[in-house]
Every structure is written in C-alpha cells, then in structure tokens.
Design a protein around this motif. Structure first.
Motif, PDB file in Angstrom:
ATOM      1  N   VAL A 136      50.405  52.783  59.212  1.00 32.05           N
ATOM      2  CA  VAL A 136      51.773  52.816  59.721  1.00 32.05           C
ATOM      3  C   VAL A 136      51.778  52.871  61.244  1.00 32.05           C
ATOM      4  CG1 VAL A 136      53.879  54.218  59.833  1.00 32.05           C
ATOM      5  CG2 VAL A 136      52.739  53.856  57.647  1.00 32.05           C
ATOM      6  N   LYS A 137      50.943  53.709  61.828  1.00 27.02           N
ATOM      7  CA  LYS A 137      50.958  53.915  63.281  1.00 27.02           C
ATOM      8  C   LYS A 137      50.304  52.763  64.045  1.00 27.02           C
ATOM      9  CE  LYS A 137      50.208  57.523  66.726  1.00 27.02           C
ATOM     10  NZ  LYS A 137      49.799  58.919  66.967  1.00 27.02           N
ATOM     11  N   TYR A 138      49.228  52.185  63.474  1.00 17.70           N
ATOM     12  CA  TYR A 138      48.501  51.108  64.151  1.00 17.70           C
ATOM     13  C   TYR A 138      48.394  49.893  63.218  1.00 17.70           C
ATOM     14  CZ  TYR A 138      46.800  55.499  66.263  1.00 17.70           C
ATOM     15  OH  TYR A 138      46.701  56.747  66.805  1.00 17.70           O
ATOM     16  N   ARG A 139      49.503  49.468  62.669  1.00 17.52           N
ATOM     17  CA  ARG A 139      49.452  48.506  61.565  1.00 17.52           C
ATOM     18  C   ARG A 139      48.709  47.220  61.920  1.00 17.52           C
ATOM     19  NH1 ARG A 139      53.158  44.493  59.671  1.00 17.52           N
ATOM     20  NH2 ARG A 139      52.698  43.973  57.514  1.00 17.52           N
ATOM     21  N   SER A 140      49.041  46.595  63.044  1.00 13.27           N
ATOM     22  CA  SER A 140      48.382  45.334  63.394  1.00 13.27           C
ATOM     23  C   SER A 140      46.889  45.537  63.647  1.00 13.27           C
ATOM     24  CB  SER A 140      49.052  44.704  64.613  1.00 13.27           C
ATOM     25  OG  SER A 140      48.922  45.544  65.742  1.00 13.27           O
ATOM     26  N   ALA A 141      46.522  46.668  64.241  1.00 18.31           N
ATOM     27  CA  ALA A 141      45.110  46.931  64.528  1.00 18.31           C
ATOM     28  C   ALA A 141      44.323  47.177  63.246  1.00 18.31           C
ATOM     29  CB  ALA A 141      44.986  48.131  65.464  1.00 18.31           C
ATOM     30  N   VAL A 142      44.902  47.934  62.301  1.00 20.53           N
ATOM     31  CA  VAL A 142      44.226  48.173  61.021  1.00 20.53           C
ATOM     32  C   VAL A 142      44.077  46.864  60.263  1.00 20.53           C
ATOM     33  CG1 VAL A 142      44.379  49.357  58.802  1.00 20.53           C
ATOM     34  CG2 VAL A 142      45.044  50.549  60.890  1.00 20.53           C
ATOM     35  N   LYS A 143      45.114  46.082  60.284  1.00 17.78           N
ATOM     36  CA  LYS A 143      45.080  44.777  59.599  1.00 17.78           C
ATOM     37  C   LYS A 143      43.982  43.891  60.179  1.00 17.78           C
ATOM     38  CE  LYS A 143      48.323  41.069  58.406  1.00 17.78           C
ATOM     39  NZ  LYS A 143      49.737  40.613  58.564  1.00 17.78           N
ATOM     40  N   SER A 144      43.867  43.872  61.509  1.00 19.54           N
ATOM     41  CA  SER A 144      42.836  43.077  62.166  1.00 19.54           C
ATOM     42  C   SER A 144      41.444  43.579  61.799  1.00 19.54           C
ATOM     43  CB  SER A 144      43.052  43.135  63.686  1.00 19.54           C
ATOM     44  OG  SER A 144      41.990  42.512  64.374  1.00 19.54           O
ATOM     45  N   ALA A 145      41.253  44.910  61.794  1.00 15.24           N
ATOM     46  CA  ALA A 145      39.944  45.477  61.476  1.00 15.24           C
ATOM     47  C   ALA A 145      39.540  45.171  60.041  1.00 15.24           C
ATOM     48  CB  ALA A 145      39.963  46.981  61.712  1.00 15.24           C
ATOM     49  N   VAL A 146      40.478  45.269  59.126  1.00 14.66           N
ATOM     50  CA  VAL A 146      40.204  44.993  57.714  1.00 14.66           C
ATOM     51  C   VAL A 146      39.780  43.546  57.519  1.00 14.66           C
ATOM     52  CG1 VAL A 146      41.343  44.731  55.484  1.00 14.66           C
ATOM     53  CG2 VAL A 146      41.619  46.848  56.775  1.00 14.66           C
ATOM     54  N   ARG A 147      40.481  42.643  58.167  1.00 14.08           N
ATOM     55  CA  ARG A 147      40.130  41.228  58.050  1.00 14.08           C
ATOM     56  C   ARG A 147      38.761  40.942  58.670  1.00 14.08           C
ATOM     57  NH1 ARG A 147      45.916  38.292  59.542  1.00 14.08           N
ATOM     58  NH2 ARG A 147      46.620  37.980  57.393  1.00 14.08           N
ATOM     59  N   HIS A 148      38.507  41.557  59.830  1.00 12.56           N
ATOM     60  CA  HIS A 148      37.262  41.291  60.528  1.00 12.56           C
ATOM     61  C   HIS A 148      36.059  41.787  59.725  1.00 12.56           C
ATOM     62  CE1 HIS A 148      34.852  40.205  63.905  1.00 12.56           C
ATOM     63  NE2 HIS A 148      34.447  41.443  64.161  1.00 12.56           N
ATOM     64  N   ALA A 149      36.221  42.892  59.009  1.00 10.75           N
ATOM     65  CA  ALA A 149      35.123  43.449  58.225  1.00 10.75           C
ATOM     66  C   ALA A 149      35.047  42.863  56.818  1.00 10.75           C
ATOM     67  CB  ALA A 149      35.262  44.967  58.144  1.00 10.75           C
ATOM     68  N   HIS A 150      35.913  41.886  56.517  1.00 11.52           N
ATOM     69  CA  HIS A 150      35.936  41.234  55.202  1.00 11.52           C
ATOM     70  C   HIS A 150      36.234  42.227  54.081  1.00 11.52           C
ATOM     71  CE1 HIS A 150      33.090  37.854  56.894  1.00 11.52           C
ATOM     72  NE2 HIS A 150      34.238  37.951  57.536  1.00 11.52           N
ATOM     73  N   LEU A 151      37.135  43.173  54.364  1.00  8.62           N
ATOM     74  CA  LEU A 151      37.501  44.166  53.362  1.00  8.62           C
ATOM     75  C   LEU A 151      38.749  43.720  52.612  1.00  8.62           C
ATOM     76  CD1 LEU A 151      37.008  47.399  55.513  1.00  8.62           C
ATOM     77  CD2 LEU A 151      35.376  46.324  53.955  1.00  8.62           C
ATOM     78  N   ARG A 152      38.900  44.251  51.405  1.00  2.00           N
ATOM     79  CA  ARG A 152      40.067  43.913  50.590  1.00  2.00           C
ATOM     80  C   ARG A 152      40.682  45.198  50.048  1.00  2.00           C
ATOM     81  NH1 ARG A 152      37.902  38.728  46.974  1.00  2.00           N
ATOM     82  NH2 ARG A 152      37.467  37.337  48.759  1.00  2.00           N
ATOM     83  N   PRO A 153      41.523  45.844  50.840  1.00  2.00           N
ATOM     84  CA  PRO A 153      42.149  47.080  50.351  1.00  2.00           C
ATOM     85  C   PRO A 153      42.974  46.806  49.106  1.00  2.00           C
ATOM     86  CG  PRO A 153      42.522  46.765  52.700  1.00  2.00           C
ATOM     87  CD  PRO A 153      41.967  45.484  52.179  1.00  2.00           C
ATOM     88  N   GLU A 154      42.822  47.687  48.138  1.00  2.00           N
ATOM     89  CA  GLU A 154      43.554  47.509  46.890  1.00  2.00           C
ATOM     90  C   GLU A 154      44.777  48.413  46.860  1.00  2.00           C
ATOM     91  OE1 GLU A 154      40.798  48.279  43.787  1.00  2.00           O
ATOM     92  OE2 GLU A 154      39.593  46.474  44.148  1.00  2.00           O
ATOM     93  N   GLY A 155      45.664  48.107  45.936  1.00  2.00           N
ATOM     94  CA  GLY A 155      46.824  48.955  45.700  1.00  2.00           C
ATOM     95  C   GLY A 155      47.834  48.902  46.817  1.00  2.00           C
ATOM     96  N   GLU A 156      48.476  50.037  47.054  1.00  2.00           N
ATOM     97  CA  GLU A 156      49.588  50.097  47.997  1.00  2.00           C
ATOM     98  C   GLU A 156      49.174  49.768  49.429  1.00  2.00           C
ATOM     99  OE1 GLU A 156      52.695  53.239  45.978  1.00  2.00           O
ATOM    100  OE2 GLU A 156      51.432  53.933  47.639  1.00  2.00           O
ATOM    101  N   LEU A 157      47.982  50.224  49.838  1.00  2.00           N
ATOM    102  CA  LEU A 157      47.554  49.982  51.206  1.00  2.00           C
ATOM    103  C   LEU A 157      47.413  48.491  51.481  1.00  2.00           C
ATOM    104  CD1 LEU A 157      46.739  51.214  53.898  1.00  2.00           C
ATOM    105  CD2 LEU A 157      44.373  51.285  53.080  1.00  2.00           C
ATOM    106  N   GLY A 158      46.812  47.772  50.549  1.00  2.00           N
ATOM    107  CA  GLY A 158      46.667  46.331  50.719  1.00  2.00           C
ATOM    108  C   GLY A 158      48.014  45.630  50.764  1.00  2.00           C
ATOM    109  N   ASP A 159      48.927  46.042  49.895  1.00  2.00           N
ATOM    110  CA  ASP A 159      50.269  45.440  49.911  1.00  2.00           C
ATOM    111  C   ASP A 159      50.984  45.739  51.219  1.00  2.00           C
ATOM    112  OD1 ASP A 159      49.853  44.445  47.389  1.00  2.00           O
ATOM    113  OD2 ASP A 159      50.944  46.039  46.354  1.00  2.00           O
TER     114      ASP A 159
END
Length: 461
Positions: A136-159
C-alpha cells in the motif's frame, strides 16, 4: 613486516570509509552536488577495482545508506562474489525500506537480474514484517521488485499489485482500507500517512482535521517532521523527542528560533541527554576526562539540502561525549557558552580552541569540525604539530578529529593535521566506533589489523 603496498591499501580503504560515511552525493557548503557525485563515483570504482574484498567488507562499517546501496549494486553487477551474499543481505536488512526499494528499481533499470540478485530481492521481501503494508505504501516499488525477481504473489497481495479493483472486498485490513478510502472518508485514517494524505486531498478534508485524526498512525519521524507544520495549519502533533536518534533531536532543536529554544530549554536539554544516554549505553561515564572542540562557524550551516547538518552533528556529539565522559568540557569555536542556543556564525578559530582544550591535558580531545581552519589559517595544524612533537611526544592525550563533511576535491574529509587521525562522521551514535577506527589512521596498526577489524565487525552484524 608490512610492505609499502600494504600501507597504501590501508590508507585507501580508510579514505573510502570516510567518504562512504559522510557523503550522500548532495550539495555541501564548499562543493556542489555534481562534484560530490563525481568524486564518489571515482572512489567506488577505484576501491572496487583494486580491493574487491575490502570493498565488500566496508558494508560492515557504519556507512550511510546512499553508499551502501552503491556498493551492493556494484557487487551484484560483478560475476561471482557469492561470498558477499551474507554481508549484502545483512546490510540490506538494516537499510530503510524506501532506500531498499529504490535500489531494486535501479538494479532493474541497469538490467542486473542474475540469480544472486533475484534471490536477494526474494529473501528481503519474504523477511518484511508486513508486505501488504509495503504494497500500500510503496505500491509501484513493490510491484517493480516482484516483477524483477520473477515472483508471483498469490491471493490478495497478487491481485492488489496487478489488478487492485478486481476484488469487491479484501480480507487483509490495510488492503481493504485502501479500497474503501476511494469512496469512504473514514477509511483513509487506517492507511499509512503518506497514502492517506493523497486521499484526504481528494476528499477535500482540511489539513487540521486530517492531522488530528491521522496522528495515531504517524511514525516517530513523521510526527517530528509534522510538529511545526501542524501548528501552522491549526492542528497539533506531539513528538516524543527523547525517543528519537540523537542527530534528529539536535536538528529539530536547531530548526527552532532562539526564543523558543530558550523557552523550552528544560524539555530540549532533557531530550538530548536522554537520547545521548541511550546511545552511550554501557559505555556511559567510562571515557575518563574528555574535552571537545565543536565547530559552530558559518560553514556549519551546510547547504540548502543539508541545512545545519554539520552543526547538528556537533551538537549531538557534545551531548554524547558528555554522557560518555567521566568529566567533560565542551568548547564551541564561537566562544558561546550555551549549546542550546548555538547557530552557524563567524569564522573558524580552531587553533585557539584547541589550545584552550589542551590546557588541562584531558585523556581524550575530540574535534568536531569540517576542517576549514581559517582564523588564522593553519593555526590548528601548527598547534597540533607542536603538541605532538614537543609537549606530548608519548601521546598521553588521545586526539581524534571527526569531520561530518566530505571534501569532493580531496576525495576525503578535510584533515586538520597529519599528526592526528581524522574520521568521517554522519550520526553521533557512530562516534565510539569511529574513535576506535581512527587508530588505524595513526599508523600504529596496519593492514592485517584493519582486515581483522572489518572481519570482526562483519561477524557481529
């Protein structure tokens, strides 16, 4: 027997440590931001290229987040170096979340996406105490980090990260508060301050009402930063000054007008001493007799982006040394008797104050200054030369110069004299460790001892 090359290596590493502790690539009183960044970039390239193992080992020192991020990025760009992984992970764990997320974004822009980098990002995100809050606080940065690390958050966080409006309700409270805040004014007060502020503006909520209701959600530093603006906007926030880091408290004190400082003297002195006592810890009262020469000349103003930072470091060191010493005497270069009312003004007669400080032969003399001795120029260096060679050749009085300002032209912090060690300083809490580190600059210990010291610091991190 150490060789000349060992001596050069030891001096180079100490020079780099001073730069990495003090400089943040921002404008200083005597040098522009561009000069600072160019000088730092050269030092990082030089030390990384010539002493790669010691370059990584400096992460164990109290270097600032700006330089820690540069070191980590350079290490991750290098092939191999798996031995650095533990030290990198530990230093990243001490880094502020915004700085860590910016580092991840810089790595992504630079195309650094090797296996070590992905594992580092993955483990750091997994160790976060509340990743939904970060989202919530750093949404674009978390999204960028997740993509860069090839992660796939499941459930509510991913949505939430990739399709935030695909759900009509979230079970995670902070995610649900974010969803509801788009149409419900009351929900925004369950969000982090920086996020809630935007929603408050969207809903047309007055600043005073917003600050009053968001107060329970403020962090300590947010509360401190908002204290003055809240009063100006008709609201009020109460900051627990004594719980703040020492330089933060000193910076806040210096931001107040002289009349307000005098009126709140008891409160401000108590906060500074409480913070200093916490920083001193078990070492309180163990340093014997200590004298300090503290620079409050005009150059201690710093710059418009680091306003009064050198003076804040000097004020913080004054109260920390008072806590560490058995007996203590603090001398300001202006001659002012009241630390609470110090302000950046006048020339820098360091030599005269050093003479005054040495009169009673303390166990330790600490000089906190940017090193621009100009009233008259060079007097401090001459005083220290005569003291060391003629009056105290056995070194019974320990002398250390700590400098909060990086000199881009010298690739180092400014030194008062070759006769005394100089260490860079950013936070007063680092002072005991810097006094310990300064002994390597005196030439009494060499490269083997420096390597052992760095290894010990890394093991204790």
């Amino acid at each position: 027997m150490e060789t000349y090359a060992d001596l050069i290596e030891c001096e180079d590493v100490l020079l780099f440590a001073n730069a990495a502790i003090t400089s943040t690539g921002q404008r200083e009183f005597h040098s522009a931001a561009g000069e600072q960044r160019l000088s730092l970039a050269f030092l990082h390239s030089y030390i990384h290229g010539n002493y790669p193992d010691l370059y990584a080992a400096t992460l164990a020192l109290d270097i600032n987040d700006h330089n820690a991020a540069l070191i980590i990025a350079n290490l991750l760009k290098r092939k191999g170096g798996s031995g650095d992984a533990r030290l990198i992970a530990r230093r990243l764990g001490r880094m502020s979340p915004p700085r860590a997320y910016r580092l991840f974004q810089e790595l992504r822009r630079a195309g650094v996406n090797n296996r070590r980098t992905r594992a580092l990002v993955r483990d750091w995100l997994a160790a976060r105490p509340d990743l939904a809050f970060d989202a919530v606080k750093y949404r674009s940065a978390v999204k960028s980090a997740v993509r860069h690390a090839h992660l796939r958050p499941e459930g509510e966080l991913g949505d939430f990260l990739f399709a935030p409006f695909s759900r009509s309700r979230y079970d995670t409270p902070v995610l649900e508060a974010w969803r509801r805040a788009h149409y419900d004014k009351g929900a925004l007060y369950d969000l982090p301050y920086t996020v809630a502020e935007g929603f408050a503006a969207r809903h047309g909520i007055s600043r005073a009402v917003f600050l009053e209701r968001i107060a329970p959600r403020l962090t300590r530093l947010e509360r401190l930063r908002l204290t003055k603006s809240a009063e100006r906007d008709g609201g009020r926030t109460e900051a627990d000054l004594a719980a703040m880091p020492l330089v933060r408290v000193a910076s806040y004190v210096l931001s107040l007008a002289g009349g307000e400082r005098a009126r709140r003297r008891t409160e401000l002195v108590a906060a500074l001493r409480a913070s200093a006592a916490r920083a001193a810890g078990a070492r309180a009262g163990t340093w014997g007799s200590v004298a300090a020469v503290l620079d409050d000349s005009f150059s201690s103003f710093g710059s418009t982006v680091k306003r009064r930072r050198p003076l804040a470091v000097a004020l913080a060191c004054h109260y920390l040394l008072e806590a560490l010493a058995g007996t203590y005497r603090g001398l300001w270069v202006s001659g002012g008797p009241d630390p609470i009312l110090v302000r950046p003004t006048g020339p820098t007669p360091l030599g005269r104050r050093v003479i005054d400080a040495l009169e009673q032969r303390p166990d330790l003399l600490v000089v906190v200054s940017d090193g621009w001795d100009n009233a008259p120029p060079g007097l401090a260096a001459e005083v220290l030369r005569v003291w060391r060679r003629k009056l105290d050749p056995a070194g019974e009085v320990g002398i250390v110069h700590v400098n909060p300002v990086y000199d881009a032209g010298r690739f180092d912090v400014g030194r008062l004299s070759a006769m005394v060690p100089t260490a860079g300083i950013r936070d007063a809490e680092d002072l005991p460790a810097l006094v310990e580190l300064a002994r390597f600059a005196e030439g009494r210990t060499g490269l083997a001892e420096l390597r052992a010291y760095l290894a010990d610091r890394a093991a204790r991190r």
